[in-house]
Design an enzyme around this catalytic site. Structure first.
Site, PDB file in Angstrom:
ATOM      1  N   LYS A  54     -19.679 -19.706  -1.200  1.00  0.00           N
ATOM      2  CA  LYS A  54     -19.206 -19.356  -0.088  1.00  0.00           C
ATOM      3  C   LYS A  54     -20.082 -20.218   1.215  1.00  0.00           C
ATOM      4  O   LYS A  54     -19.062 -20.571   2.259  1.00  0.00           O
ATOM      5  CB  LYS A  54     -19.166 -17.609   0.888  1.00  0.00           C
ATOM      6  CG  LYS A  54     -18.506 -16.910  -0.360  1.00  0.00           C
ATOM      7  CD  LYS A  54     -18.856 -15.390   0.784  1.00  0.00           C
ATOM      8  CE  LYS A  54     -17.171 -14.796  -0.372  1.00  0.00           C
ATOM      9  NZ  LYS A  54     -17.081 -13.651   0.126  1.00  0.00           N
ATOM     10  N   LYS A  91     -10.801 -19.002 -11.143  1.00  0.00           N
ATOM     11  CA  LYS A  91     -10.703 -17.431 -10.048  1.00  0.00           C
ATOM     12  C   LYS A  91      -9.203 -17.400  -9.571  1.00  0.00           C
ATOM     13  O   LYS A  91      -9.422 -18.340  -8.151  1.00  0.00           O
ATOM     14  CB  LYS A  91     -11.367 -16.655 -10.635  1.00  0.00           C
ATOM     15  CG  LYS A  91     -11.203 -15.749  -9.877  1.00  0.00           C
ATOM     16  CD  LYS A  91     -12.433 -15.576  -8.319  1.00  0.00           C
ATOM     17  CE  LYS A  91     -12.702 -15.490  -7.086  1.00  0.00           C
ATOM     18  NZ  LYS A  91     -13.917 -14.528  -5.904  1.00  0.00           N
ATOM     19  N   LYS A 125      -8.269 -14.726  -3.058  1.00  0.00           N
ATOM     20  CA  LYS A 125      -7.692 -14.364  -1.954  1.00  0.00           C
ATOM     21  C   LYS A 125      -7.296 -15.265  -0.774  1.00  0.00           C
ATOM     22  O   LYS A 125      -6.511 -14.929  -0.414  1.00  0.00           O
ATOM     23  CB  LYS A 125      -8.229 -13.565  -1.299  1.00  0.00           C
ATOM     24  CG  LYS A 125      -8.143 -11.386  -1.449  1.00  0.00           C
ATOM     25  CD  LYS A 125      -9.228 -11.059  -0.961  1.00  0.00           C
ATOM     26  CE  LYS A 125      -9.848  -9.776  -1.643  1.00  0.00           C
ATOM     27  NZ  LYS A 125     -10.760  -8.881  -0.783  1.00  0.00           N
TER      28      LYS A 125
HETATM   29  P1  TYM Z   1     -13.119  -9.308  -3.773  1.00  0.00           P
HETATM   30  O1  TYM Z   1     -12.821  -8.055  -2.272  1.00  0.00           O
HETATM   31  O2  TYM Z   1     -13.685  -9.807  -3.940  1.00  0.00           O
HETATM   32  O3  TYM Z   1     -12.620  -8.668  -4.530  1.00  0.00           O
HETATM   33  C1  TYM Z   1     -12.528  -6.820  -5.679  1.00  0.00           C
HETATM   34  C2  TYM Z   1     -12.191  -6.545  -6.768  1.00  0.00           C
HETATM   35  O4  TYM Z   1     -11.431  -7.209  -7.679  1.00  0.00           O
HETATM   36  C3  TYM Z   1     -12.285  -8.016  -8.131  1.00  0.00           C
HETATM   37  N1  TYM Z   1     -11.592  -9.653  -8.362  1.00  0.00           N
HETATM   38  C4  TYM Z   1     -11.086  -9.826  -9.203  1.00  0.00           C
HETATM   39  N2  TYM Z   1     -10.937 -10.179 -10.828  1.00  0.00           N
HETATM   40  C5  TYM Z   1     -10.347 -10.529 -11.875  1.00  0.00           C
HETATM   41  N3  TYM Z   1      -9.518 -11.347 -11.664  1.00  0.00           N
HETATM   42  C6  TYM Z   1     -10.017 -12.126 -10.379  1.00  0.00           C
HETATM   43  N4  TYM Z   1      -9.134 -13.414 -10.162  1.00  0.00           N
HETATM   44  C7  TYM Z   1     -10.055 -11.036  -9.978  1.00  0.00           C
HETATM   45  N5  TYM Z   1     -10.265 -11.647  -7.843  1.00  0.00           N
HETATM   46  C8  TYM Z   1     -11.447 -10.317  -7.758  1.00  0.00           C
HETATM   47  C9  TYM Z   1     -13.241  -8.888  -8.207  1.00  0.00           C
HETATM   48  O5  TYM Z   1     -14.462  -8.615  -9.082  1.00  0.00           O
HETATM   49  C10 TYM Z   1     -13.302  -6.780  -7.268  1.00  0.00           C
HETATM   50  O6  TYM Z   1     -14.241  -6.079  -8.712  1.00  0.00           O
HETATM   51  N6  TYM Z   1     -18.304  -7.616  -2.909  1.00  0.00           N
HETATM   52  C11 TYM Z   1     -17.086  -6.915  -4.039  1.00  0.00           C
HETATM   53  C12 TYM Z   1     -16.764  -6.003  -3.053  1.00  0.00           C
HETATM   54  C13 TYM Z   1     -17.897  -4.401  -3.158  1.00  0.00           C
HETATM   55  C14 TYM Z   1     -18.515  -4.559  -4.238  1.00  0.00           C
HETATM   56  C15 TYM Z   1     -18.878  -2.862  -3.556  1.00  0.00           C
HETATM   57  C16 TYM Z   1     -17.167  -4.171  -5.657  1.00  0.00           C
HETATM   58  C17 TYM Z   1     -18.748  -4.793  -1.953  1.00  0.00           C
HETATM   59  N7  TYM Z   1     -19.778  -2.978  -2.650  1.00  0.00           N
HETATM   60  C18 TYM Z   1     -19.614  -2.445  -4.881  1.00  0.00           C
HETATM   61  C19 TYM Z   1     -18.105  -3.141  -6.010  1.00  0.00           C
HETATM   62  C20 TYM Z   1     -19.499  -2.006  -6.234  1.00  0.00           C
HETATM   63  C21 TYM Z   1     -16.538  -7.475  -3.242  1.00  0.00           C
HETATM   64  O7  TYM Z   1     -16.093  -8.544  -2.355  1.00  0.00           O
HETATM   65  O8  TYM Z   1     -14.779  -8.102  -4.341  1.00  0.00           O
END
Ligand code: TYM
Length: 333
Positions: free
Chosen positions: A115, A197, A200
Site C-alpha cells: 500500500k 489476488k 477491489k
Molecule cells: P478487506 O476489506 O480487504 O477484505 C475483506 C475480506 O475479503 C478477503 N479477501 C479475499 N479472499 C479471497 N480472495 C481474494 N481475492 C480476496 N480479497 C479479499 C480478505 O481476506 C478479508 O477477509 N483488514 C481487513 C478488514 C478487517 C478485519 C478486522 C478482518 C478489519 N478488522 C478484523 C478480520 C478481523 C481488510 O482490509 O479486509
C-alpha cells in the site's frame, strides 16, 4: 443463560466495490458459520480512512456494505452487525496495543509495503498502524476464530503475537485467536493476471468481478479471462493458474467440489467453460443484488440493525477494555 458458543469475529472495509474475492474468501463463510458461533461482523470504516476517502461515498458505502452482509444471508437476529467507529473501544485498545508492538514488525508487513508503494504520496501513520487496529478489533471480543482470506494471514499472526506478548507480561487477558480459511476460495485471483489476488482496487477493472456487476459485464469479463494454450480444463494452480482460478470460482459458487467441477467440463473447450462460469456467477449474484437494493431502500431498518449492533458490541468490547486498563494500571473511577 450463560452463552457457551465460541466467538467469531470478522470485518470488511467499506471501500470501493466488493469483489467476488471478498465474498468467496470471507462473507460466504460467515453465513455458513453463523449458527455455530456467536458472531461479530464489523464494517471497518476506521481501517478505510488509512487511504483517502470521499466522505459522502464512505457514508453511502457503509450502509451498502451492511445491506450486502444481510443480502448474502448474514442474519442480524443471530449476529452482531455494527460499524467499527460506533464502538470507541477499538481506538482505545489500539492505542494501548501500540505500546506492545514494535515499529520493525509493522514495517515488515507485506500489505503495508504494497500500500505504501501504491499510495506513495500518503504513507500515513494509520497505514502503518493498520494491523494493530485490526488486532484491537479481534482481541476486544475475545474471538476464538477469525474467518478471512489468505491475504490477511500476516495480520492474524501479528494479532496472536501481540495477544501472547500482553498475556505473558501481565496474566491471561486475551484469547489467542485462530484464523479460519476456506479450503477453496481463500485466494481468488485476478482474471487478467491470475497469479495476483483479485482486488477491489486492482489496475485492470476487467480483472475483478464486482458484487454489483450486471450479467453482461460478468459474461464479458469471464470471456476475456486469461487461460493458457493447452486446452485442458484441469485444476493445477502451479501450471494452469487461470483455469484453476476459474474452476475455484465455479466450484464455490456452484457448491461443488473441484473434482465435480472438472467433471462438468470433460471434453469441453475453454469457450463453453468460460460461459458456464459466467452464468453460474451471474445467477448467484442476481438475487443478492436485488435483495441488497431492497434493503437499501429501508434506511430506518438498517439504522436499527446498526444501533442494536453497536450496543451489543460495545458491551462485549468494554468488558475487555476495562480488564486491560486495570492490568496496565490506569486509575479507574
Ligand atoms: P478487506 O476489506 O480487504 O477484505 C475483506 C475480506 O475479503 C478477503 N479477501 C479475499 N479472499 C479471497 N480472495 C481474494 N481475492 C480476496 N480479497 C479479499 C480478505 O481476506 C478479508 O477477509 N483488514 C481487513 C478488514 C478487517 C478485519 C478486522 C478482518 C478489519 N478488522 C478484523 C478480520 C478481523 C481488510 O482490509 O479486509
Amino acid at each position: 443463560m450463560e452463552n457457551t458458543k465460541k466467538i467469531l469475529y470478522s470485518a470488511v472495509q467499506p471501500t470501493n466495490n466488493l469483489t467476488i474475492g471478498n465474498y468467496l474468501g470471507a462473507i460466504k463463510n460467515w453465513v455458513n458459520l453463523q449458527n455455530e458461533y456467536d458472531c461479530f461482523y464489523a464494517i471497518a470504516n476506521m481501517h478505510a480512512i488509512t487511504v483517502r476517502q470521499n466522505p459522502a461515498e464512505l457514508r453511502q458505502k457503509t450502509l451498502a456494505l451492511l445491506a450486502l452482509y444481510i443480502a448474502c444471508g448474514v442474519d442480524p437476529e443471530k449476529c452482531t452487525l455494527y460499524v467499527q467507529s460506533h464502538v470507541p473501544c477499538h481506538a482505545e485498545l489500539a492505542w494501548v496495543l501500540n505500546t506492545f508492538t514494535y515499529v520493525g514488525e509493522m514495517e515488515r508487513m507485506t500489505q503495508f509495503k504494497d500500500k505504501s508503494a501504491k499510495h506513495a504520496d500518503n504513507i500515513n501513520m494509520g497505514l502503518m498502524d493498520y494491523p494493530v487496529l485490526m488486532a484491537a478489533d479481534i482481541l476486544l471480543y475475545q474471538a476464538d476464530v477469525v474467518p478471512v482470506g489468505m491475504d490477511q494471514r500476516q495480520h492474524l499472526e501479528i494479532t496472536r503475537d501481540i495477544a501472547q506478548r500482553f498475556n505473558n507480561i501481565y496474566s491471561p487477558t486475551f484469547k489467542v485467536p485462530e484464523a479460519v480459511y476456506q479450503k477453496v476460495g481463500a485466494k481468488i485471483n485476478d482474471l487478467q493476471d491470475p497469479v495476483k489476488k483479485m482486488s477491489k482496487s486492482g489496475e485492470n477493472p476487467n480483472g475483478a468481478i464486482f458484487m454489483t456487476d450486471d450479467k453482461d459485464t460478468i459474461m464479458r469479463k469471464f470471456k476475456r479471462a486469461v487461460t493458457d494454450s493447452d486446452m485442458q480444463i484441469k485444476y493445477d494452480p502451479e501450471n494452469k493458474p487461470g483455469v484453476s482460478n476459474l474452476l475455484s470460482i465455479y466450484s464455490v459458487f456452484g457448491n461443488k467440489t473441484i473434482a465435480e467441477a472438472e467433471k462438468d467440463f470433460e471434453g469441453k473447450g475453454y469457450g463453453d467453460f468460460k460461459l458456464a462460469v459466467g452464468e453460474t456467477v451471474a445467477n448467484k449474484l442476481a438475487p443478492i443484488q436485488a435483495e441488497q437494493a431492497k434493503l437499501l431502500a429501508d434506511k430506518a431498518y438498517l439504522d436499527e440493525v446498526l444501533k442494536n449492533g453497536a450496543e451489543r458490541a460495545f458491551k462485549a468490547a468494554r468488558k475487555t477494555l476495562s480488564k486491560v486498563y486495570k492490568k496496565i494500571g490506569f486509575y479507574q473511577l
